[in-house]
Design a protein around this motif. Structure first.
Motif, PDB file in Angstrom:
ATOM      1  N   TYR A  39       0.836  -1.210   0.000  1.00 37.27           N
ATOM      2  CA  TYR A  39       0.000   0.000   0.000  1.00 37.27           C
ATOM      3  C   TYR A  39       0.870   1.260   0.000  1.00 37.27           C
ATOM      4  N   THR A  40       1.896   1.278   0.858  1.00 38.63           N
ATOM      5  CA  THR A  40       2.790   2.434   0.916  1.00 38.63           C
ATOM      6  C   THR A  40       3.531   2.620  -0.400  1.00 38.63           C
ATOM      7  N   ASN A  41       3.955   1.494  -0.978  1.00 39.21           N
ATOM      8  CA  ASN A  41       4.741   1.539  -2.210  1.00 39.21           C
ATOM      9  C   ASN A  41       3.893   1.972  -3.423  1.00 39.21           C
ATOM     10  N   ASP A  42       2.706   1.362  -3.575  1.00 42.00           N
ATOM     11  CA  ASP A  42       1.915   1.572  -4.790  1.00 42.00           C
ATOM     12  C   ASP A  42       0.937   2.739  -4.695  1.00 42.00           C
ATOM     13  N   ILE A  43       0.383   2.977  -3.497  1.00 45.56           N
ATOM     14  CA  ILE A  43      -0.660   4.000  -3.361  1.00 45.56           C
ATOM     15  C   ILE A  43      -0.102   5.333  -2.854  1.00 45.56           C
ATOM     16  N   LEU A  44       0.674   5.272  -1.764  1.00 42.31           N
ATOM     17  CA  LEU A  44       1.150   6.516  -1.162  1.00 42.31           C
ATOM     18  C   LEU A  44       2.339   7.104  -1.912  1.00 42.31           C
ATOM     19  N   LEU A  45       3.391   6.305  -2.071  1.00 44.10           N
ATOM     20  CA  LEU A  45       4.611   6.819  -2.693  1.00 44.10           C
ATOM     21  C   LEU A  45       4.627   6.664  -4.214  1.00 44.10           C
ATOM     22  N   LYS A  46       3.910   5.632  -4.702  1.00 44.70           N
ATOM     23  CA  LYS A  46       3.831   5.360  -6.137  1.00 44.70           C
ATOM     24  C   LYS A  46       5.203   5.244  -6.792  1.00 44.70           C
ATOM     25  N   ILE A  47       6.098   4.496  -6.124  1.00 47.05           N
ATOM     26  CA  ILE A  47       7.443   4.305  -6.687  1.00 47.05           C
ATOM     27  C   ILE A  47       7.567   2.967  -7.394  1.00 47.05           C
ATOM     28  N   HIS A  48       6.644   2.052  -7.167  1.00 46.15           N
ATOM     29  CA  HIS A  48       6.554   0.781  -7.893  1.00 46.15           C
ATOM     30  C   HIS A  48       7.887   0.027  -7.893  1.00 46.15           C
ATOM     31  N   THR A  49       8.362  -0.260  -6.702  1.00 47.58           N
ATOM     32  CA  THR A  49       9.579  -1.055  -6.544  1.00 47.58           C
ATOM     33  C   THR A  49       9.313  -2.188  -5.564  1.00 47.58           C
TER      34      THR A  49
END
Length: 236
Positions: free
Chosen positions: A90-100
């Motif tokens: 959730y943090t990666n894809d929704i909040l930060l949107k860095i997709h790693t």
């Protein structure tokens, strides 16, 4: 996706190991019996420590924290890992949107390390709170004329917490005829804290040579109670 499957597999492995660890006491004791004497057994155990595989060393370090989780510990670990993965995604894809993949990987690792450290601290705190009570109960039994083995069993029957369960385990093993050295060494591995180690040394010395057990235990109880009182004052 493969990474998440691996983490879930680790959780299931923890569940299997936790269930495997909760074996019946009498069965475990009978399986451990050998015809060798105690010094030879201790020598074998010391040698095996140096040759212990890495995964066994890791499991031994993790077991105190796993035991703090109580029943269904493997299921709780699996749930915690899944939640940490979900938070990471959730943090990666929704909040930060860095997709790693790094962030979803780091969240469960950091979370598990934090939980392990927190459980160990909680375990020690519970020990420091309950151990003086166990000594007081044992002191009362000894004063009433009970033997050391009977007083240890009495603590186990009276005190309904993890320290009491450890005393109950020691008392049952002693009743089954397991050598005191093995019983106390196992207990020291469960609670490798200075107060408990000093208690075990005192008990073993009294069992082998006699001495003023009540006087030594009274001093130990006084020190532990004073320490607990001081700790409570700091927190309030």
């Amino acid at each position: 996706m493969i990474f998440y499957s691996i983490l879930v597999g680790i959780g299931l492995l923890c569940l299997f190991l936790a269930r495997r660890n909760n074996t019946d006491l009498k069965t475990h004791f009978l399986q451990k019996q050998t015809s060798s004497n105690i010094p030879a057994l201790e020598a074998i155990n010391l040698a095996s420590l140096h040759k212990m595989k890495l995964w066994k060393k890791i499991l031994r370090a993790l077991m105190p924290a796993i035991e703090m989780l109580g029943q269904r510990s493997g299921l709780k670990i699996t749930g915690f890992i899944v939640v940490m993965i979900a938070v990471g995604v959730y943090t990666n894809d929704i909040l930060l949107k860095i997709h790693t993949l790094w962030l979803p990987m780091l969240f469960p690792i950091i979370g598990c390390l934090w939980a392990w450290s927190w459980l160990l601290k909680k375990r020690r705190h519970e020990f420091e709170q309950n151990f003086p009570d166990a000594l007081n109960i044992m002191m009362s039994a000894i004063t009433a004329g009970e033997s050391i083995m009977q007083s240890i069993s009495y603590v186990g029957r009276t005190l309904n917490n993890k320290v009491g369960h450890e005393f109950k385990d020691m008392g049952e093993r002693l009743k089954l005829g397991e050598p005191p050295e093995q019983v106390f060494n196992r207990a020291c591995r469960h609670y490798p804290y200075p107060a408990f180690l000093f208690f075990v040394v005192t008990i073993r010395a009294n069992m082998s040579r006699g001495g003023q057990l009540k006087a030594v235990m009274a001093r130990l109880i006084r020190v532990l109670v004073d320490s607990r009182t001081l700790e409570k004052r700091k927190t309030h």
